[in-house]
Design a protein around this motif. Structure first.
Motif: not given
Ligand SMILES: CC(C)(CO)[C@@H](O)C(=O)[O-]
Ligand SMILES: Nc1ncnc2c1ncn2[C@@H]1O[C@H](COP(=O)(O)OP(=O)(O)OP(=O)(O)O)[C@@H](O)[C@H]1O
Length: 280
Positions: A13-18, A29-31, A133-138, A148-150, A176-178, A180-182, A240-243
């Motif tokens: 579950i992502s709480g905040f990201f950039r 990806g994302s932090v 479909s995601g940036l930082g989840d993997v 916390c991903r820096t 749909p995640t894509a 929002v990310l677009s 829940t980001m992004l849901g």
């Molecule tokens: C972009 C995101 C919120 C989608 O679930 C997640 O992958 C993240 O935190 O990078």
């Protein structure tokens, strides 16, 4: 009997990201911060002449998963894949990343590919980023904890803490995640709302996430009412980001969320993806 491998990956579950845009998928990806959860995706794979993916949830079977099919293609293997999950798909539980990590972990053993866990994660991350479909989840779900991903990608500096207390979540439906990310406009608002520090513990994670959700303008209409109910009860909560859903922690969290739907009680995962068995 057909040779079969089974593996599991936790969700996130992502709480905040950039978003961080790099020169290639590995550097993109994302932090941000999130919680790796003990619920996720279980994947069962067997060799086949053609790749097929069955996505099973609550006895309902859907066909196809573009990120998973892409990842198998890139490895040059074909397999019959079945993913199973209890949490809803597309609801901010990072299940596309979990499906990739569990499937590739199983495939690695099924075909004796000899990939390291880093190589499995790198391939999952590439498929995830390319499919938006995601940036930082993997990166997060490679191991457990409140994360916390820096930096972007799987080799970034990632700090992990392991609180004992549970997190509760409720889903109001998919987002749909894509899509929002677009949106560049959304990404700019998100960047401006990004908190300047990592969470200290689970309530602090909820608190930082809530500040971000408010400022980023991402709060979905249905989510707003749930967050207001949590505020009224003094329960730390965010989206829940992004849901289209809410997570909350602490005393009374499960009772407040229960007014809005089925409550999932989630524990902070202690580990990342793992092989369950290879048969025969
Ligand atoms: C972009 C995101 C919120 C989608 O679930 C997640 O992958 C993240 O935190 O990078
Ligand atoms: N359990 C699953 N098994 C196989 N593929 C999945 C699974 N969940 C999602 N996917 C695939 O991931 C892609 C993106 O899905 P989507 O963003 O709706 O899901 P999600 O990852 O659960 O959402 P989120 O990132 O918000 O948690 C879709 O192509 C979908 O097929």
């Amino acid at each position: 009997m057909v040779r079969t491998a089974v593996a599991f990956s936790p969700g996130h579950i992502s709480g905040f990201f950039r978003r961080v845009e790099g020169g290639d998928p590995a550097a993109t990806g994302s932090v941000g911060a999130g919680v790796v959860i003990d619920e996720g995706v279980r994947s069962t794979v067997s060799p086949a002449h053609e790749t097929s993916v069955r996505v099973v949830r609550q006895g309902i079977v859907a066909a196809g998963s573009p990120p998973v099919e892409y990842a198998l293609d890139r490895l040059g293997v074909t397999a019959a894949v079945t993913t199973e999950c209890r949490l809803p798909i597309g609801a901010g539980f990072g299940l596309s990343a979990a499906a990739l990590l569990s499937t590739l972990t199983a495939i690695n053993h099924l075909f004796d590919l000899g990939l390291s866990t880093d190589e499995v994660a790198a391939r999952a991350h590439e498929a995830e980023v390319l499919h938006r479909s995601g940036l930082g989840d993997v990166a997060a779900s490679q191991a457990g904890g409140v994360v916390c991903r820096t930096g972007p990608g799987i080799h970034a500096e990632i700090t992990r803490i392991y609180p004992e207390e549970p997190l509760y979540a409720v889903s109001l439906g998919p987002l749909p995640t894509a899509s929002v990310l677009s949106s560049e406009e959304t990404m700019a608002r998100i960047a401006a709302a990004f908190p300047d520090r990592c969470p200290r513990d689970l309530p602090d994670f909820c608190h930082l996430s809530r500040g971000f959700a408010g400022k980023s303008g991402l709060i979905a209409p249905g989510v707003r009412g749930v967050l207001e109910a949590c505020d009224g009860a003094g329960v730390p909560a965010s989206m829940t980001m992004l849901g289209n859903g809410v997570f909350a922690c602490g005393d009374g969290a499960d009772q407040v969320l229960a007014r809005f739907g089925e409550v999932y009680r989630l524990n902070v995962a202690r580990s990342g993806p793992y092989l369950i068995e290879v048969r025969p």
